[in-house]
Design an enzyme around this catalytic site. Structure first.
Site, PDB file in Angstrom:
ATOM      1  N   HIS A   1      16.923  86.265  47.111  1.00  0.00           N
ATOM      2  CA  HIS A   1      15.534  85.790  47.188  1.00  0.00           C
ATOM      3  C   HIS A   1      14.764  86.144  45.921  1.00  0.00           C
ATOM      4  CE1 HIS A   1      11.631  84.946  49.216  1.00  0.00           C
ATOM      5  NE2 HIS A   1      11.206  85.941  48.453  1.00  0.00           N
ATOM      6  N   GLU A   2      14.837  87.403  45.540  1.00  0.00           N
ATOM      7  CA  GLU A   2      14.081  87.839  44.360  1.00  0.00           C
ATOM      8  C   GLU A   2      14.653  87.238  43.079  1.00  0.00           C
ATOM      9  OE1 GLU A   2      11.310  89.167  44.695  1.00  0.00           O
ATOM     10  OE2 GLU A   2      11.481  89.730  46.813  1.00  0.00           O
ATOM     11  N   HIS A  54      12.829  84.033  42.307  1.00  0.00           N
ATOM     12  CA  HIS A  54      11.571  84.233  41.573  1.00  0.00           C
ATOM     13  C   HIS A  54      11.846  84.559  40.110  1.00  0.00           C
ATOM     14  CE1 HIS A  54       9.175  84.009  45.177  1.00  0.00           C
ATOM     15  NE2 HIS A  54       9.710  85.103  45.720  1.00  0.00           N
TER      16      HIS A  54
END
Length: 449
Positions: free
Chosen positions: A22-23, A26
């Site tokens: 997920h990170e 980003h």
């Protein structure tokens, strides 16, 4: 491995994989948009391990594994050197900022599709959708008979029990009548409608399933295997014998056989087992034995084994697996949004929420079932994580997206004061959700339904 430590271990593995992915979404999109990333953290709090990369970004693993973050160069957090202004986050176009925010949940969806794809490539082992109904239950009253095979549920063709349960679970949340096509052992197809609208509001999925009474059909009472040296073999039973009674009580299926043996052997181990062999009725005197296997509580046995259930394996090539992965991702996405909608309008109970304890237990169970089962679990949690982060709650990705949409409408950024107030509201909402999920987990352990 001890169930507690196994659950903790697989929870850490699960969160580590999903939070990192997920990170990384980003991080990767921020870098592509020209934004300088200062820190990539898996976990919150004190750093347990960290290093600085060639790009000047600090990579770390922190002590609290319930999330992570990507820290970017941001003028709101301090003065930015003039030579780095072009790499500062708030100076980017609103579309770049939206892309960076959406990247985390987007990568969760990509991970879900990839995990489902690999699962179908390896082979997803499931049970065939052969069912029965608990006597007097809603399913029984609707016309479900023993050994019916589900052909379609809610208009969706089904080939596995899990696939059937996905559609049924979604329908239970809506509490609307559900049509099914079933085929009996003789091959005759018929239509059945489950009146789910008669279910009471405010219950969780488990309670609804109990009231529905639809479950996989147990094996028939046939001795597929008679273990040498055990009571049944010593008494003269043979493989293929149809077990029809225990002390004169009729046997409905293999599960019923086990219950009758346990109940009657507790009074007297000497049992009268009625069988049918090649159409001829016979009776044997069998002395049951109490044994404990692999650390389990001791139970009464006679040494016969059931027929294995019919297995349905979904094993596809790369192209077919991708199509199946996309279809399954879409189906689960609509199911999650349906659950959220039903909880918001009060039609579904918030007791359906699970927290880290529930996730840890399922992570441990799925890991012990094999790689395909664990990949499916990872995919489902990844998808839920992505959707949760899109909720318009400040401090979540969806909250930031809401700010940027407001900025698009009004033509200027949301004030810093409003953002700070939003963060407090977001924290309150998030901790309320986490507290409720934690309460549900404890309640399921202390007072299982």
């Amino acid at each position: 491995m001890n169930p507690f430590f196994g659950s903790v271990f697989w929870l850490l593995v699960t969160l580590g994989v999903l939070v990192t992915f997920h990170e990384f979404g980003h991080y990767w999109v921020a870098r592509r948009c020209g934004v300088k990333v200062l820190r990539f953290s898996v976990g919150f709090g004190k750093a347990l391990w960290k290093r600085v990369g060639r790009d000047g970004c600090e990579y770390q693993v922190a002590a609290i594994p319930l999330g992570g973050y990507v820290k970017m160069l941001d003028a709101r957090e301090g003065e930015v050197p003039p030579e780095l202004l072009s790499q500062e986050f708030t100076s980017q176009s609103i579309w770049k900022r939206i892309a960076i925010v959406l990247a985390g949940p987007g990568f969760n969806v990509i991970f879900t599709i990839a995990a489902f794809w690999l699962m179908f490539m390896l082979g997803r082992t499931d049970y065939a959708p052969i069912v029965t109904a608990t006597p007097q239950s809603m399913a029984a009253q609707a016309g479900i008979h023993p050994d019916d095979r589900l052909v379609s549920v809610g208009g969706t063709p089904v080939t596995t029990w899990s696939g059937s349960l996905d559609v049924i679970g979604n329908a239970l949340l809506s509490r609307e009548p559900l049509s099914m096509t079933v085929r009996d052992p003789d091959g005759t197809q018929r239509h059945v409608t489950l009146p789910l609208n008669k279910l009471p509001a405010g219950k969780d999925i488990g309670q609804y399933l109990d009231q529905l009474g639809l479950r996989p059909a147990p094996p028939p009472p046939i001795a597929a295997m008679v273990e040498a040296g055990q009571p049944a073999a010593l008494a003269g039973l043979q493989g293929g014998d149809h077990l029809v009674s225990v002390n004169g009580k009729p046997v409905a299926d293999f599960v019923d056989l086990g219950k009758l043996i346990a109940a009657d052997a507790a009074k007297s181990p000497l049992l009268a087992i009625g069988v049918e062999r090649h159409g001829k009725p016979m009776q044997f005197k069998v002395t049951a034995r109490k044994e404990s296997a692999q650390g389990q509580p001791a139970r009464w046995i006679i040494g016969v084994g059931a027929q294995p259930p019919e297995i349905a394996i979904q094993h596809y090539g790369p192209v077919h697996a991708l199509g199946a992965a996309l279809s399954l991702t879409w189906r689960h996405t609509t199911a999650v949004f349906n659950m959220i909608g039903q909880m918001l309008n009060g039609r579904a109970s918030t007791s359906n929420l699970s927290g880290v304890i529930g996730i840890a237990q399922v992570a441990n169970a799925s890991a012990h079932m094999g790689l395909s089962a664990y990949l499916e679990f990872l995919a489902l949690v990844s998808l839920s994580l992505g959707i949760l982060n899109l909720l318009p709650i400040p401090i979540l990705d969806g909250g930031h997206l809401l700010y940027y949409l407001i900025e698009l409408v009004k033509g200027s950024p949301v004030s810093e004061r409003a953002m700070i107030a939003g963060q407090y509201v977001g924290l309150l909402l998030l901790f309320t959700l986490m507290g409720l999920a934690f309460y549900n987990d404890i309640h399921r352990i202390v007072l299982p339904t």
